[in-house]
Design a protein around this motif. Sequence first.
Motif, short mmCIF file in Angstrom:
data_model
loop_
_atom_site.label_atom_id
_atom_site.label_comp_id
_atom_site.label_asym_id
_atom_site.label_seq_id
_atom_site.Cartn_x
_atom_site.Cartn_y
_atom_site.Cartn_z
N GLU A 179 -1.04 -3.89 3.91
CA GLU A 179 -1.38 -2.52 4.28
C GLU A 179 -1.42 -2.40 5.79
O GLU A 179 -1.24 -3.38 6.52
CB GLU A 179 -2.70 -2.08 3.65
CG GLU A 179 -3.92 -2.90 4.02
CD GLU A 179 -5.18 -2.39 3.31
OE1 GLU A 179 -5.86 -1.51 3.90
OE2 GLU A 179 -5.49 -2.87 2.20
N ARG B 45 -7.40 2.20 6.99
CA ARG B 45 -7.19 3.11 5.86
C ARG B 45 -7.30 4.55 6.36
O ARG B 45 -8.05 4.83 7.29
CB ARG B 45 -8.18 2.79 4.73
CG ARG B 45 -7.91 1.40 4.16
CD ARG B 45 -8.60 1.13 2.85
NE ARG B 45 -8.11 -0.12 2.28
CZ ARG B 45 -8.40 -0.56 1.07
NH1 ARG B 45 -9.20 0.14 0.28
NH2 ARG B 45 -7.89 -1.69 0.62
N TYR B 46 -6.56 5.43 5.71
CA TYR B 46 -6.45 6.79 6.21
C TYR B 46 -6.62 7.80 5.08
O TYR B 46 -6.32 7.52 3.92
CB TYR B 46 -5.07 7.01 6.86
CG TYR B 46 -4.74 6.05 7.97
CD1 TYR B 46 -5.19 6.28 9.27
CD2 TYR B 46 -3.96 4.92 7.73
CE1 TYR B 46 -4.86 5.40 10.30
CE2 TYR B 46 -3.64 4.04 8.75
CZ TYR B 46 -4.09 4.28 10.04
OH TYR B 46 -3.77 3.41 11.05
N SER B 47 -7.04 8.99 5.46
CA SER B 47 -7.18 10.11 4.53
C SER B 47 -6.08 11.13 4.79
O SER B 47 -5.38 11.09 5.80
CB SER B 47 -8.54 10.77 4.69
OG SER B 47 -8.62 11.41 5.96
N ALA C 278 0.85 -1.19 0.00
CA ALA C 278 0.00 0.00 0.00
C ALA C 278 0.89 1.25 0.00
O ALA C 278 2.12 1.18 0.06
CB ALA C 278 -0.92 -0.02 1.22
N ARG D 172 -2.40 -7.31 7.29
CA ARG D 172 -2.42 -6.00 7.95
C ARG D 172 -1.24 -5.88 8.93
O ARG D 172 -1.01 -6.75 9.75
CB ARG D 172 -3.74 -5.79 8.70
CG ARG D 172 -4.91 -5.64 7.74
CD ARG D 172 -6.09 -4.93 8.38
NE ARG D 172 -7.14 -4.69 7.39
CZ ARG D 172 -7.19 -3.61 6.61
NH1 ARG D 172 -6.24 -2.70 6.71
NH2 ARG D 172 -8.17 -3.46 5.75
N GLN E 220 -8.13 -4.67 -5.74
CA GLN E 220 -7.91 -4.52 -4.31
C GLN E 220 -8.25 -5.84 -3.60
O GLN E 220 -9.20 -6.52 -3.98
CB GLN E 220 -8.77 -3.39 -3.76
CG GLN E 220 -8.44 -2.03 -4.38
CD GLN E 220 -9.14 -0.88 -3.68
OE1 GLN E 220 -9.12 -0.79 -2.45
NE2 GLN E 220 -9.76 0.00 -4.44
N GLU F 228 -10.00 8.21 1.64
CA GLU F 228 -9.25 7.20 2.37
C GLU F 228 -8.59 6.22 1.41
O GLU F 228 -9.22 5.77 0.45
CB GLU F 228 -10.16 6.43 3.33
CG GLU F 228 -10.70 7.27 4.47
CD GLU F 228 -11.52 6.46 5.45
OE1 GLU F 228 -11.96 5.35 5.08
OE2 GLU F 228 -11.72 6.92 6.58
N LEU F 229 -7.34 5.93 1.67
CA LEU F 229 -6.64 4.95 0.83
C LEU F 229 -5.79 4.04 1.71
O LEU F 229 -5.45 4.40 2.84
CB LEU F 229 -5.77 5.64 -0.22
CG LEU F 229 -4.48 6.35 0.19
CD1 LEU F 229 -3.57 6.51 -1.02
CD2 LEU F 229 -4.77 7.73 0.77
N PRO F 230 -5.48 2.85 1.21
CA PRO F 230 -4.63 1.93 1.98
C PRO F 230 -3.23 2.50 2.13
O PRO F 230 -2.62 2.94 1.15
CB PRO F 230 -4.64 0.65 1.15
CG PRO F 230 -5.04 1.06 -0.23
CD PRO F 230 -5.91 2.25 -0.07
#
Length: 287
Positions: free
Chosen positions: A199, A203-205, A143, A268, A262, A171-173
């Motif tokens: 990843e 997930r975060y922005s 990611a 994780r 995806q 938000e993306l990985p």
Amino acid sequence: MHIILGGTGHVGSAAAKALLARGEPVTIVAREEAKAEDLKRAGAKVAVADVLDTDALHRVLATGTRAFLLNPPADPKTDTDAQEKRTIAAILTALDGAGLDKIVAHSTYGAQAGDRLGDLNTLYALEQGVKAQAIPAAIIRAAYYFSNWDAALETARADGVVHTMYPVDFELPMVAPQDLGEQAARLLTDDRTGTYYVEGPARYSSADVAAAFAAALGTPVKAIATPRDQWVEGYKALGFSDRAAESYARMTGITLDGDYEQPDLPIRGKVTLHDYIRRLVDESPGG
């Protein structure tokens, strides 16, 4: 012996440290030995070689049993697609007859066939080249690196802003290099093959990134997005060549549009965005 290309970079050094912590022998391939001093002190050997020197790289690979292949990122001032295609071709040539019994290749979410898609099509070519040769191989699709935000510390601290090409709430990985290094070490020390998506724990922005900097710095920080029709000029303003800016803008668009495969169940990692940014700030001058 594990041979690590790009061993002084974020992911390569994390992989080397994870292997050394397991008591595994490691050789770092670097263009400048001085950049690997901390890894030498930790017990790694260092082989000085340029990946474009296929004979020298072949000789290094032949000293190992397993190798972690990272294609070095091209200087954004150049035609990055052309440069990275050259280094990938050199790496694949150097593998031939090296006597390795397994390869782990580092790729990216969104890797796909095409042209002028930045890392997406160049790393897809690496994947395909690795699959076409005879050595058993595993591929890590990573990611978006947390470390891509390292440069934002300067503007976050000085101006209270984080600049982004994405809408601030998109938000993306994302993932920490440390977690990618751990996965690389696991794959280098077992017999699994195939493709593995890695990843972070969530997930975060870009807004989350700004909030993480605000928490670590103890001061307000906000994210500011560059509109899509200004991406190419935005990349040029960062020092990218015309060709590189076009490629990276197209890659950014594919990511934003979700126009890529995806995973349903990625591997994780453990490191959160806030933990990563906190450490980045704490270890920075004046942190």
